[in-house]
Design an enzyme around this catalytic site. Structure first.
Site, PDB file in Angstrom:
ATOM      1  N   GLY A  15     -18.490  -1.299   1.890  1.00  0.00           N
ATOM      2  CA  GLY A  15     -18.540  -0.810   3.267  1.00  0.00           C
ATOM      3  C   GLY A  15     -19.902  -1.054   3.902  1.00  0.00           C
ATOM      4  O   GLY A  15     -20.365  -0.266   4.721  1.00  0.00           O
ATOM      5  N   ILE A 148     -24.686 -16.767  -6.044  1.00  0.00           N
ATOM      6  CA  ILE A 148     -25.313 -18.078  -5.808  1.00  0.00           C
ATOM      7  C   ILE A 148     -25.320 -18.369  -4.312  1.00  0.00           C
ATOM      8  O   ILE A 148     -26.312 -18.812  -3.747  1.00  0.00           O
ATOM      9  CB  ILE A 148     -24.532 -19.185  -6.555  1.00  0.00           C
ATOM     10  CG1 ILE A 148     -24.707 -19.015  -8.058  1.00  0.00           C
ATOM     11  CG2 ILE A 148     -25.012 -20.578  -6.107  1.00  0.00           C
ATOM     12  CD1 ILE A 148     -23.948 -20.029  -8.887  1.00  0.00           C
ATOM     13  N   LYS A 187     -24.644   8.259 -11.775  1.00  0.00           N
ATOM     14  CA  LYS A 187     -25.488   7.308 -12.498  1.00  0.00           C
ATOM     15  C   LYS A 187     -26.281   6.406 -11.545  1.00  0.00           C
ATOM     16  O   LYS A 187     -25.719   5.789 -10.632  1.00  0.00           O
ATOM     17  CB  LYS A 187     -24.627   6.439 -13.421  1.00  0.00           C
ATOM     18  CG  LYS A 187     -23.846   7.248 -14.447  1.00  0.00           C
ATOM     19  CD  LYS A 187     -24.754   8.096 -15.315  1.00  0.00           C
ATOM     20  CE  LYS A 187     -24.852   7.606 -16.713  1.00  0.00           C
ATOM     21  NZ  LYS A 187     -25.742   8.483 -17.512  1.00  0.00           N
ATOM     22  N   PRO A 190     -26.996   1.310 -12.043  1.00  0.00           N
ATOM     23  CA  PRO A 190     -26.568   0.117 -11.283  1.00  0.00           C
ATOM     24  C   PRO A 190     -27.439  -0.111 -10.041  1.00  0.00           C
ATOM     25  O   PRO A 190     -27.793  -1.257  -9.737  1.00  0.00           O
ATOM     26  CB  PRO A 190     -25.121   0.455 -10.880  1.00  0.00           C
ATOM     27  CG  PRO A 190     -24.665   1.448 -11.889  1.00  0.00           C
ATOM     28  CD  PRO A 190     -25.885   2.251 -12.256  1.00  0.00           C
ATOM     29  N   CYS A 383       1.160 -12.229  21.223  1.00  0.00           N
ATOM     30  CA  CYS A 383       1.069 -13.670  20.997  1.00  0.00           C
ATOM     31  C   CYS A 383       2.388 -14.232  20.447  1.00  0.00           C
ATOM     32  O   CYS A 383       3.311 -14.470  21.204  1.00  0.00           O
ATOM     33  CB  CYS A 383      -0.131 -13.989  20.110  1.00  0.00           C
ATOM     34  SG  CYS A 383      -0.720 -15.666  20.379  1.00  0.00           S
ATOM     35  N   GLU A 407       7.370 -24.822  17.405  1.00  0.00           N
ATOM     36  CA  GLU A 407       6.593 -24.535  16.199  1.00  0.00           C
ATOM     37  C   GLU A 407       7.541 -24.213  15.038  1.00  0.00           C
ATOM     38  O   GLU A 407       7.274 -24.546  13.889  1.00  0.00           O
ATOM     39  CB  GLU A 407       5.657 -23.339  16.451  1.00  0.00           C
ATOM     40  CG  GLU A 407       4.839 -22.946  15.233  1.00  0.00           C
ATOM     41  CD  GLU A 407       3.912 -21.756  15.481  1.00  0.00           C
ATOM     42  OE1 GLU A 407       4.023 -21.125  16.555  1.00  0.00           O
ATOM     43  OE2 GLU A 407       3.095 -21.453  14.600  1.00  0.00           O
ATOM     44  N   HIS A 509      -4.299 -11.421  22.669  1.00  0.00           N
ATOM     45  CA  HIS A 509      -4.444 -10.374  21.644  1.00  0.00           C
ATOM     46  C   HIS A 509      -5.195  -9.173  22.226  1.00  0.00           C
ATOM     47  O   HIS A 509      -6.435  -9.146  22.150  1.00  0.00           O
ATOM     48  CB  HIS A 509      -5.210 -10.932  20.444  1.00  0.00           C
ATOM     49  CG  HIS A 509      -4.438 -11.939  19.670  1.00  0.00           C
ATOM     50  ND1 HIS A 509      -3.662 -11.598  18.587  1.00  0.00           N
ATOM     51  CD2 HIS A 509      -4.287 -13.277  19.841  1.00  0.00           C
ATOM     52  CE1 HIS A 509      -3.086 -12.688  18.105  1.00  0.00           C
ATOM     53  NE2 HIS A 509      -3.445 -13.715  18.853  1.00  0.00           N
ATOM     54  N   GLU A 511      -5.602  -6.347  21.053  1.00  0.00           N
ATOM     55  CA  GLU A 511      -6.270  -5.540  20.018  1.00  0.00           C
ATOM     56  C   GLU A 511      -7.756  -5.859  19.882  1.00  0.00           C
ATOM     57  O   GLU A 511      -8.541  -5.021  19.460  1.00  0.00           O
ATOM     58  CB  GLU A 511      -5.557  -5.697  18.663  1.00  0.00           C
ATOM     59  CG  GLU A 511      -5.663  -7.056  17.979  1.00  0.00           C
ATOM     60  CD  GLU A 511      -4.592  -8.053  18.395  1.00  0.00           C
ATOM     61  OE1 GLU A 511      -4.067  -7.932  19.517  1.00  0.00           O
ATOM     62  OE2 GLU A 511      -4.286  -8.976  17.609  1.00  0.00           O
TER      63      GLU A 511
END
Ligand code: GLN
Length: 538
Positions: A15, A148, A187, A190, A383, A407, A509, A511
């Site tokens: 998060g 990496i 703990k 870590p 959409c 489509e 969209h 949203e």
């Protein structure tokens, strides 16, 4: 310009993005202008070509950038509009460096990760920060320390601190504090390891944000401060929250904003905290008075992150109406295998068909839409969900039995939805759809006009297909109202059914523009209609 760099350690999925956006929200509440840069170490140039089922949704920005879903969290928490430059990926950086090399901009030089790639990264960060006019730029370094792929980015961030000065950059490191054994001890090891890995790259964290199930024990905080060489006031506990929207308050209670403001010397610019609107919103999320059940009929139903902005948009709309919106992800393909939409969808107060691509599940979605239309269940099509609603109408109301989108069926005799003319010659897949925000004219006296309350709106797009202009007169004659059109007059943007309690779809969209304090009008309308249906049933 002040920079706050958020890194992550121990494991992914802690998060970090929410922590960074919450810090941003707190600074914004202090009257500071905040922007954000998200670094994604993957080699893709952007998230547009990634599978939402694996990676989560592709968030579309106003300038047409296709970004990681974290950019959505930043826009929602900070209530800003970001652009493609706010998302930096390995692909973008290397592409730019290689193009420069080909143009001869490094002529005579051996092009290397340090300094050429890291300089490109730093330049991009500074450009995004400076062009925003913000006081503070949050930088979230994706991935986990030790990966990496994130090495060049962390090295660039280390260099950035040297370049702009220590006083202008604060490093916040997010880690995990697990609980072990029967005694339930928290703990710290870590976190200690993660901090030493960060140190090895030359970065000393200024603040630790520790994720844990329960709040950190004061002794554990002290230990972390000592072992990780961090100010005791900057060891922050981030226990599991009931909702992500609670995180800013959790951090505020521990003085996170004050600490960072002082560390970065922003005292003069900062005002007293105003979190009223945010608190009001969180209150409503946590104490709903009503519940409605909504079915989202789609393809990527296994991973809720594939539709993250839709979930958030429902939360925003729900909060406005003190309503908890219980979303169920319904697999569209079952309706192709014989399941009856009425049986499966009968218990929901509203139905939504989200954006999508390809033929898998499309016929099932059309069946769900037919049910919504005929049984008068509130419906919102986004959409693909808009395009399929037009196909459904053409098939079952106009009687064009084979009406389809090219489509789904390239050989259909009735291409009611067809490829956009400018898309015909497009071969490349990355960033080539019709993308981003554009203006829409809304017809007066329609549902869309009532919901938006404006004659010209702006919404974000991501598609290759459109309503075929040849079929528009017939569709309109049969009762489908195109209440929103592109300002060019040719592209249909919103369709609705006046005889239905709530049946509306958009080629865009909605949203992506929904905000906690400003829910997307089409979602607000849907939740309102769902509430009405629920009250009627009760
Ligand atoms: N697949 C459709 C198109 O390309 C819809 C896209 C979407 O739903 N985002 O037009």
């Amino acid at each position: 310009m002040k920079y706050i760099v958020v890194t992550g350690g121990v494991l992914s999925g802690l998060g970090k993005g929410i922590t960074a956006s919450s810090i941003g929200r707190l600074l914004k509440a202090r009257g500071l202008k905040v922007t954000a840069v998200k670094i994604d170490p993957y080699v893709n140039c952007d998230a547009g070509t990634m599978n939402p089922f694996e990676h989560g949704e592709v968030f579309v920005l106003d300038d047409g950038g296709e970004a990681d879903l974290d950019l959505g969290n930043y826009e929602r928490f900070l209530d800003v509009e970001l652009g493609r430059d706010n998302n930096i990926t390995t692909g973008k950086v290397y592409r730019a460096v290689i193009e420069k090399e080909r143009r001869g901009e490094y002529l005579g030089k051996t092009v290397q990760i340090v300094p050429h790639v890291t300089t490109e990264i730093r330049d991009r960060i500074k450009r995004a920060a400076n062009s925003s006019g913000a006081d503070v730029c949050l930088i979230e370094a994706g991935g986990t320390v030790g990966d990496i792929e994130s090495m060049p980015f962390l090295e660039a961030l280390r260099q950035l601190r040297r370049e702009v000065g220590e006083a202008n950059v604060a490093f916040v490191h997010c880690t995990l504090v697990p609980v072990m054994g029967t005694v339930g001890e928290q703990k710290t090891k870590p976190t200690q390891h993660s901090v030493s890995a960060l140190r090895a790259i030359g970065i000393d964290p200024d603040m630790l944000v520790c994720r844990s199930e329960e709040p950190l024990d004061p002794k554990v905080k002290e230990k972390l401060a000592l072992f990780c060489d961090v100010d005791p006031g900057a060891v922050i506990s981030a226990p599991d929250a009931r909702t992500i929207y609670e995180v800013p308050q959790l951090l505020e209670a521990q003085g996170v904003a004050d600490w960072l403001i002082e560390r970065l010397g922003l005292q003069q610019r900062a005002k007293p905290a105003d979190l009223q609107a945010w608190t009001r919103y969180t209150e409503r999320i946590l104490n709903p008075r009503h519940t409605v059940h909504v079915a989202v009929v789609g393809k990527y139903t296994q991973l809720a992150d594939a539709y993250l902005s839709i979930s958030e948009a429902f939360r925003h709309a729900g909060a406005e109406l003190w309503t908890r919106v219980e979303v169920t992800w319904v697999d569209a393909e079952q309706f192709e295998r014989g399941a009856k939409p009425a049986d499966v969808l009968g218990k929901y107060h509203a139905i939504l068909v989200p954006g999508g691509f390809g033929s898998r599940g499309a016929e099932g979605k059309i069946k769900a839409i037919q049910h919504a239309r005929e049984a008068k269940v509130p419906y919102l099509g986004i959409c693909f969900g808009f395009q399929l609603a037009v196909c459904e109408y053409a098939r079952h109301v106009l009687g064009i039995g084979k009406a389809n989108s090219t489509e789904i069926d390239p050989g259909t005799p009735d291409p009611v939805i067809d490829i956009l003319p400018e898309q015909r010659s497009v071969q490349e897949k990355g960033g080539t759809m019709r993308l981003g925000g554009s203006p829409i004219l809304v017809k007066e006296g329609t549902l869309a006009h009532r919901l938006y309350g404006e004659a010209v709106i702006r919404e974000r797009h991501r598609h290759r297909y459109e309503v075929n202009p040849e079929y528009i007169p017939r569709l309109e004659k049969a009762g489908l109202v195109f209440s929103g059109k592109h300002t060019n007059g040719v592209l249909m943007e919103i369709a609705e059914l006046p005889e239905h309690p709530y049946f509306i779809g958009g080629q865009f969209h909605p949203e992506f523009k929904s905000r906690p304090e400003r829910p997307a009008p089409l979602f607000l309308g849907l939740v309102e209609a769902a509430l009405k249906r629920q009250t009627k049933a009760a």
